[in-house]
Design a protein around this motif. Structure first.
Motif, PDB file in Angstrom:
ATOM      1  N   ILE A  64       0.848  -1.188   0.000  1.00  0.00           N
ATOM      2  CA  ILE A  64       0.000   0.000   0.000  1.00  0.00           C
ATOM      3  C   ILE A  64       0.888   1.245   0.000  1.00  0.00           C
ATOM      4  CG2 ILE A  64      -0.228  -0.144   2.528  1.00  0.00           C
ATOM      5  CD1 ILE A  64      -3.017   1.162   2.239  1.00  0.00           C
ATOM      6  N   ALA A  65       0.478   2.249  -0.767  1.00  0.00           N
ATOM      7  CA  ALA A  65       1.235   3.497  -0.855  1.00  0.00           C
ATOM      8  C   ALA A  65       0.398   4.650  -0.313  1.00  0.00           C
ATOM      9  CB  ALA A  65       1.625   3.770  -2.304  1.00  0.00           C
ATOM     10  N   PHE A  66       1.030   5.463   0.525  1.00  0.00           N
ATOM     11  CA  PHE A  66       0.380   6.623   1.131  1.00  0.00           C
ATOM     12  C   PHE A  66       1.000   7.928   0.634  1.00  0.00           C
ATOM     13  CE2 PHE A  66      -0.693   3.505   4.415  1.00  0.00           C
ATOM     14  CZ  PHE A  66      -1.957   3.904   4.829  1.00  0.00           C
ATOM     15  N   PRO A  67       0.157   8.935   0.361  1.00  0.00           N
ATOM     16  CA  PRO A  67       0.678  10.276   0.098  1.00  0.00           C
ATOM     17  C   PRO A  67       0.860  10.985   1.450  1.00  0.00           C
ATOM     18  CG  PRO A  67      -1.681  10.346  -0.059  1.00  0.00           C
ATOM     19  CD  PRO A  67      -1.307   8.904   0.264  1.00  0.00           C
ATOM     20  N   ASN A  68       1.257  12.238   1.412  1.00  0.00           N
ATOM     21  CA  ASN A  68       1.360  13.051   2.637  1.00  0.00           C
ATOM     22  C   ASN A  68      -0.008  13.680   2.885  1.00  0.00           C
ATOM     23  OD1 ASN A  68       4.238  13.908   0.926  1.00  0.00           O
ATOM     24  ND2 ASN A  68       4.327  12.611   2.722  1.00  0.00           N
ATOM     25  N   ILE A  69      -0.849  12.980   3.624  1.00  0.00           N
ATOM     26  CA  ILE A  69      -2.242  13.378   3.833  1.00  0.00           C
ATOM     27  C   ILE A  69      -2.347  14.694   4.615  1.00  0.00           C
ATOM     28  CG2 ILE A  69      -4.463  12.692   4.865  1.00  0.00           C
ATOM     29  CD1 ILE A  69      -3.505   9.741   4.461  1.00  0.00           C
ATOM     30  N   SER A  70      -3.168  15.601   4.112  1.00  0.00           N
ATOM     31  CA  SER A  70      -3.520  16.881   4.740  1.00  0.00           C
ATOM     32  C   SER A  70      -2.429  17.958   4.723  1.00  0.00           C
ATOM     33  CB  SER A  70      -3.993  16.691   6.194  1.00  0.00           C
ATOM     34  OG  SER A  70      -5.315  16.219   6.220  1.00  0.00           O
ATOM     35  N   THR A  71      -1.279  17.693   4.095  1.00  0.00           N
ATOM     36  CA  THR A  71      -0.185  18.678   4.157  1.00  0.00           C
ATOM     37  C   THR A  71      -0.208  19.696   3.019  1.00  0.00           C
ATOM     38  OG1 THR A  71       1.356  17.221   2.981  1.00  0.00           O
ATOM     39  CG2 THR A  71       1.345  17.079   5.389  1.00  0.00           C
ATOM     40  N   GLY A  72      -1.137  19.553   2.091  1.00  0.00           N
ATOM     41  CA  GLY A  72      -1.252  20.520   0.990  1.00  0.00           C
ATOM     42  C   GLY A  72      -2.199  21.646   1.367  1.00  0.00           C
ATOM     43  N   VAL A  73      -3.298  21.739   0.628  1.00  0.00           N
ATOM     44  CA  VAL A  73      -4.259  22.830   0.865  1.00  0.00           C
ATOM     45  C   VAL A  73      -4.906  22.761   2.253  1.00  0.00           C
ATOM     46  CG1 VAL A  73      -4.764  23.286  -1.562  1.00  0.00           C
ATOM     47  CG2 VAL A  73      -6.156  21.636  -0.307  1.00  0.00           C
ATOM     48  N   TYR A  74      -4.845  21.605   2.931  1.00  0.00           N
ATOM     49  CA  TYR A  74      -5.418  21.497   4.279  1.00  0.00           C
ATOM     50  C   TYR A  74      -4.448  22.025   5.344  1.00  0.00           C
ATOM     51  CZ  TYR A  74      -9.470  18.801   2.599  1.00  0.00           C
ATOM     52  OH  TYR A  74     -10.629  18.394   1.988  1.00  0.00           O
ATOM     53  N   ARG A  75      -3.235  22.396   4.927  1.00  0.00           N
ATOM     54  CA  ARG A  75      -2.243  23.112   5.744  1.00  0.00           C
ATOM     55  C   ARG A  75      -1.841  22.444   7.059  1.00  0.00           C
ATOM     56  NH1 ARG A  75      -5.929  26.698   4.642  1.00  0.00           N
ATOM     57  NH2 ARG A  75      -6.388  27.186   6.804  1.00  0.00           N
ATOM     58  N   PHE A  76      -1.927  21.121   7.147  1.00  0.00           N
ATOM     59  CA  PHE A  76      -1.456  20.430   8.348  1.00  0.00           C
ATOM     60  C   PHE A  76       0.060  20.596   8.387  1.00  0.00           C
ATOM     61  CE2 PHE A  76      -1.041  17.247  11.572  1.00  0.00           C
ATOM     62  CZ  PHE A  76      -2.312  17.008  12.073  1.00  0.00           C
ATOM     63  N   PRO A  77       0.649  20.963   9.542  1.00  0.00           N
ATOM     64  CA  PRO A  77       2.111  21.127   9.591  1.00  0.00           C
ATOM     65  C   PRO A  77       2.818  19.830   9.157  1.00  0.00           C
ATOM     66  CG  PRO A  77       1.079  21.984  11.587  1.00  0.00           C
ATOM     67  CD  PRO A  77       0.004  21.256  10.825  1.00  0.00           C
ATOM     68  N   LYS A  78       3.721  19.959   8.191  1.00  0.00           N
ATOM     69  CA  LYS A  78       4.338  18.779   7.571  1.00  0.00           C
ATOM     70  C   LYS A  78       5.108  17.905   8.555  1.00  0.00           C
ATOM     71  CE  LYS A  78       4.531  20.721   2.936  1.00  0.00           C
ATOM     72  NZ  LYS A  78       5.352  21.081   1.790  1.00  0.00           N
ATOM     73  N   GLU A  79       5.868  18.515   9.469  1.00  0.00           N
ATOM     74  CA  GLU A  79       6.645  17.741  10.457  1.00  0.00           C
ATOM     75  C   GLU A  79       5.714  16.889  11.320  1.00  0.00           C
ATOM     76  OE1 GLU A  79      10.024  17.742  11.328  1.00  0.00           O
ATOM     77  OE2 GLU A  79      10.781  19.305   9.990  1.00  0.00           O
ATOM     78  N   LEU A  80       4.663  17.523  11.842  1.00  0.00           N
ATOM     79  CA  LEU A  80       3.714  16.830  12.717  1.00  0.00           C
ATOM     80  C   LEU A  80       2.970  15.742  11.940  1.00  0.00           C
ATOM     81  CD1 LEU A  80       2.282  16.515  15.441  1.00  0.00           C
ATOM     82  CD2 LEU A  80       0.737  18.377  14.768  1.00  0.00           C
ATOM     83  N   ALA A  81       2.551  16.059  10.721  1.00  0.00           N
ATOM     84  CA  ALA A  81       1.838  15.071   9.893  1.00  0.00           C
ATOM     85  C   ALA A  81       2.724  13.856   9.620  1.00  0.00           C
ATOM     86  CB  ALA A  81       1.389  15.709   8.581  1.00  0.00           C
TER      87      ALA A  81
END
Length: 169
Positions: free
Chosen positions: A114-131
């Motif tokens: 299974i492959a995952f993208p970086n969920i919520s880190t784009g337009v949803y602006r979730f802080p990338k480090e925390l995500a």
């Protein structure tokens, strides 16, 4: 479970399932969601419409599945990430649920990779480090007899660097 990191386009990844960072409408959007819908073709959108007709919108943290359409993956697992609103505790729990519910759904489908993208880190602006921390911790704590490999697919250099550090820990 083997963990792998790739910088690239999730729509080109050969895996049993890829995860889509969807919006609650399930009708496609920007970023990863738009790319998956464009590359996967009309079949994915039609299946998303059927899901919506059955259950309504997809709630934040939940996951649903469609076929892969024209993608190299058999399935697309659509999960709705939280929009960052400075409520770190609530947002973090919802993001962890995205990964957890996607993994549980993948297991029910006998998915090995299974492959995952970086969920919520784009337009949803979730802080990338925390995500990234939430994604890696949630996945490392998930016990599976079924899933053999999990691929983190980063679209940009910043996320790739974050995940490299997290996976070395």
């Amino acid at each position: 479970m083997k963990l792998e990191l790739i910088k690239g386009d999730i729509t080109k990844i050969k895996a049993d399932a890829i995860v889509n960072a969807a919006n609650s409408s399930l009708l496609g959007g920007g970023g990863v969601d738009g790319a998956i819908h464009r590359a996967g073709g009309k079949q994915i959108l039609e299946e998303c419409k059927e899901i919506r007709n059955r259950q309504g919108k997809c709630k934040t943290g939940e996951a649903v599945v469609t076929s892969g359409g024209n993608l190299p993956s058999k399935y697309v697992i659509h999960t709705v990430g939280p929009i960052w609103n400075d409520n770190e505790e609530k947002s973090s729990k919802l993001l962890a649920n995205c990964y957890l519910n996607s993994l549980k759904l993948a297991e029910s489908l006998d998915v090995k990779t299974i492959a995952f993208p970086n969920i919520s880190t784009g337009v949803y602006r979730f802080p990338k480090e925390l995500a990234g921390k939430i994604a890696v911790e949630t996945i490392k704590n998930f016990q599976s007899e079924m899933i053999e490999k999990i691929i983190f697919v980063c679209f940009d250099d910043e996320n790739e660097e974050i995940y490299k550090k997290l996976l070395e820990e």
